[in-house]
Design an enzyme around this catalytic site. Structure first.
Site, PDB file in Angstrom:
ATOM      1  N   ASN A 106      55.376  57.777  70.537  1.00  0.00           N
ATOM      2  CA  ASN A 106      55.311  56.721  69.805  1.00  0.00           C
ATOM      3  C   ASN A 106      55.764  55.433  70.843  1.00  0.00           C
ATOM      4  O   ASN A 106      57.090  55.408  71.295  1.00  0.00           O
ATOM      5  CB  ASN A 106      56.044  56.807  68.812  1.00  0.00           C
ATOM      6  CG  ASN A 106      56.386  55.397  68.053  1.00  0.00           C
ATOM      7  OD1 ASN A 106      55.867  54.422  68.166  1.00  0.00           O
ATOM      8  ND2 ASN A 106      57.614  55.287  66.963  1.00  0.00           N
ATOM      9  N   LYS A 156      55.836  52.341  70.482  1.00  0.00           N
ATOM     10  CA  LYS A 156      56.398  51.389  69.857  1.00  0.00           C
ATOM     11  C   LYS A 156      55.758  50.102  70.335  1.00  0.00           C
ATOM     12  O   LYS A 156      54.641  50.175  70.747  1.00  0.00           O
ATOM     13  CB  LYS A 156      58.171  51.509  69.840  1.00  0.00           C
ATOM     14  CG  LYS A 156      58.537  52.931  69.570  1.00  0.00           C
ATOM     15  CD  LYS A 156      60.156  52.987  69.168  1.00  0.00           C
ATOM     16  CE  LYS A 156      60.320  54.099  68.558  1.00  0.00           C
ATOM     17  NZ  LYS A 156      61.690  54.421  68.354  1.00  0.00           N
ATOM     18  N   HIS A 186      58.005  54.569  59.763  1.00  0.00           N
ATOM     19  CA  HIS A 186      58.920  54.578  60.588  1.00  0.00           C
ATOM     20  C   HIS A 186      60.417  53.905  60.081  1.00  0.00           C
ATOM     21  O   HIS A 186      60.116  52.939  59.502  1.00  0.00           O
ATOM     22  CB  HIS A 186      58.318  54.359  62.127  1.00  0.00           C
ATOM     23  CG  HIS A 186      59.391  54.654  62.899  1.00  0.00           C
ATOM     24  ND1 HIS A 186      60.611  53.827  63.350  1.00  0.00           N
ATOM     25  CD2 HIS A 186      59.279  55.476  64.099  1.00  0.00           C
ATOM     26  CE1 HIS A 186      61.009  54.269  64.393  1.00  0.00           C
ATOM     27  NE2 HIS A 186      60.403  55.431  64.752  1.00  0.00           N
ATOM     28  N   GLU A 225      62.110  52.036  61.743  1.00  0.00           N
ATOM     29  CA  GLU A 225      62.013  50.603  62.457  1.00  0.00           C
ATOM     30  C   GLU A 225      61.266  49.716  61.437  1.00  0.00           C
ATOM     31  O   GLU A 225      61.537  48.509  61.255  1.00  0.00           O
ATOM     32  CB  GLU A 225      61.638  50.474  63.624  1.00  0.00           C
ATOM     33  CG  GLU A 225      62.535  51.297  64.498  1.00  0.00           C
ATOM     34  CD  GLU A 225      62.052  51.920  65.757  1.00  0.00           C
ATOM     35  OE1 GLU A 225      60.900  51.470  66.176  1.00  0.00           O
ATOM     36  OE2 GLU A 225      62.805  52.715  66.607  1.00  0.00           O
ATOM     37  N   GLU A 250      63.117  61.807  61.061  1.00  0.00           N
ATOM     38  CA  GLU A 250      63.778  61.131  62.422  1.00  0.00           C
ATOM     39  C   GLU A 250      65.209  60.552  62.003  1.00  0.00           C
ATOM     40  O   GLU A 250      65.103  59.562  61.094  1.00  0.00           O
ATOM     41  CB  GLU A 250      63.113  60.276  62.698  1.00  0.00           C
ATOM     42  CG  GLU A 250      61.656  60.484  63.345  1.00  0.00           C
ATOM     43  CD  GLU A 250      61.122  59.679  64.410  1.00  0.00           C
ATOM     44  OE1 GLU A 250      60.510  59.869  65.252  1.00  0.00           O
ATOM     45  OE2 GLU A 250      61.089  58.340  64.198  1.00  0.00           O
ATOM     46  N   GLY A 269      66.785  56.654  69.733  1.00  0.00           N
ATOM     47  CA  GLY A 269      66.938  55.620  71.012  1.00  0.00           C
ATOM     48  C   GLY A 269      68.355  55.729  71.254  1.00  0.00           C
ATOM     49  O   GLY A 269      68.619  54.909  72.101  1.00  0.00           O
ATOM     50  N   SER A 291      65.244  60.830  69.951  1.00  0.00           N
ATOM     51  CA  SER A 291      65.825  61.215  71.483  1.00  0.00           C
ATOM     52  C   SER A 291      65.584  62.476  71.929  1.00  0.00           C
ATOM     53  O   SER A 291      66.317  63.411  72.360  1.00  0.00           O
ATOM     54  CB  SER A 291      67.617  61.051  71.267  1.00  0.00           C
ATOM     55  OG  SER A 291      68.137  59.838  71.006  1.00  0.00           O
ATOM     56  N   GLY A 310      59.909  58.968  71.364  1.00  0.00           N
ATOM     57  CA  GLY A 310      59.694  57.398  71.538  1.00  0.00           C
ATOM     58  C   GLY A 310      59.732  57.128  73.119  1.00  0.00           C
ATOM     59  O   GLY A 310      58.829  57.473  73.950  1.00  0.00           O
ATOM     60  N   GLY A 311      60.932  56.772  73.511  1.00  0.00           N
ATOM     61  CA  GLY A 311      61.299  56.528  74.735  1.00  0.00           C
ATOM     62  C   GLY A 311      60.805  57.334  75.881  1.00  0.00           C
ATOM     63  O   GLY A 311      60.090  57.171  77.013  1.00  0.00           O
TER      64      GLY A 311
HETATM   65  C1  G2H Z   1      62.363  58.090  66.884  1.00  0.00           C
HETATM   66  C2  G2H Z   1      61.565  58.289  68.339  1.00  0.00           C
HETATM   67  C3  G2H Z   1      60.116  58.123  68.285  1.00  0.00           C
HETATM   68  P1  G2H Z   1      63.062  57.976  70.563  1.00  0.00           P
HETATM   69  O1  G2H Z   1      61.908  56.590  66.615  1.00  0.00           O
HETATM   70  O2  G2H Z   1      59.614  57.744  66.815  1.00  0.00           O
HETATM   71  O3  G2H Z   1      62.132  57.337  69.347  1.00  0.00           O
HETATM   72  O4  G2H Z   1      62.594  59.278  70.941  1.00  0.00           O
HETATM   73  O5  G2H Z   1      63.162  56.673  71.542  1.00  0.00           O
HETATM   74  O6  G2H Z   1      64.552  58.100  69.922  1.00  0.00           O
END
Ligand code: G2H
Length: 248
Positions: free
Chosen positions: A10, A12, A96, A98, A166, A172, A211, A232-233
């Site tokens: 994702n 984002k 999501h 967010e 999640e 994040g 995360s 995500g990241g």
């Molecule tokens: C949770 C996830 C991907 P991350 O939102 O949807 O983000 O891996 O950055 O925590």
């Protein structure tokens, strides 16, 4: 009884030229080393078409990050499920946290979007998860069970879809629940899916998100009822994302 896992990235509101180059690196690496899992990338809506072209002929699937519940109309700034599909996506992330927190999306809103996604032939990835306050109050299982009951329309039974657990406090932040906490919630999510959809709630994978990184992916993906990961990241860099894919 675990089937093939789904690892979805994702992006984002990230990802311009540099990330497209990362996507091509990822596509090449995946062609060379066939993944044991399904892999999807979910870029911003404006990049779906370019990403679909960059990854054409490969095994990497493309998804959107949201869609409107209506098929068309006077909804300035919005994109319909059919538009997401036409741009080249096969999946779409919905609900999501967010969007729930930042745009006021309710379970009913999410369920309506899921209906729209199904009508457009998209495979929805429906996100749920408790806040830190709810976790600390001992309400995590209650909250996700309510979200499953409200966000999954009955029409999902027999369709291809995924649920993503999640925990909001893990997104994040670098924090993750213990493996025991993940197992407990995933079991509760499965029970809620079956309560809502009957046998139709048994097959869809339940992804973990929050995360996920190469260093924790293997142990998380080995937990009972963890059918994949929403990343995500760590999906913004081919090296990190590939590390997670190799763990699945
Ligand atoms: C949770 C996830 C991907 P991350 O939102 O949807 O983000 O891996 O950055 O925590």
């Amino acid at each position: 009884t675990q089937s093939v896992k789904l690892v979805a990235g994702n992006w984002k509101m990230n990802g311009l030229g540099a990330s497209l180059a990362e996507a091509e690196t990822l596509a090449k690496a995946l062609k060379e080393q066939a993944a044991a899992c399904r892999v999807a990338l979910c870029p911003p809506a404006t990049l779906i078409d370019r990403m679909a072209q960059a990854l054409e002929g490969g095994v990497v699937e493309i998804g959107g990050q949201d869609c409107h519940a209506e098929a068309s109309g006077a909804y300035t700034g919005s994109v319909s499920a059919e538009m997401v599909r036409e741009a080249g996506a096969g999946l779409v992330i919905l609900g999501h946290s967010e969007r729930r927190a930042g745009f006021g999306e309710t379970d009913a809103d999410v369920a309506a979007k899921v209906e729209a996604a199904l009508a457009a032939g998209l495979e929805p990835i429906i996100c749920i998860g408790e806040t830190l306050q709810e976790r600390e109050a001992g309400q995590a299982v209650e909250v996700v069970s309510r979200q499953v009951a409200g966000s999954l329309p009955a029409s999902l039974a027999g369709k291809a879809f995924a649920v993503a657990y999640e925990p909001v406090w893990a997104i994040g932040t670098g924090l993750t629940p213990t493996l025991e906490q993940i197992e407990e919630v995933h079991a509760a999510v499965r029970a809620a899916m079956i309560a809502k959809l009957g046998e139709g709630g048994r097959a869809a994978p339940i992804l973990y998100g929050g995360s996920v990184k190469p260093s924790n992916a293997k142990e998380i993906l080995a937990v009972a009822e963890v059918g994949g990961a929403l990343v995500g990241g760590a999906s913004l860099k081919a090296e990190d994302f590939l590390g997670i894919i190799r763990a699945a």
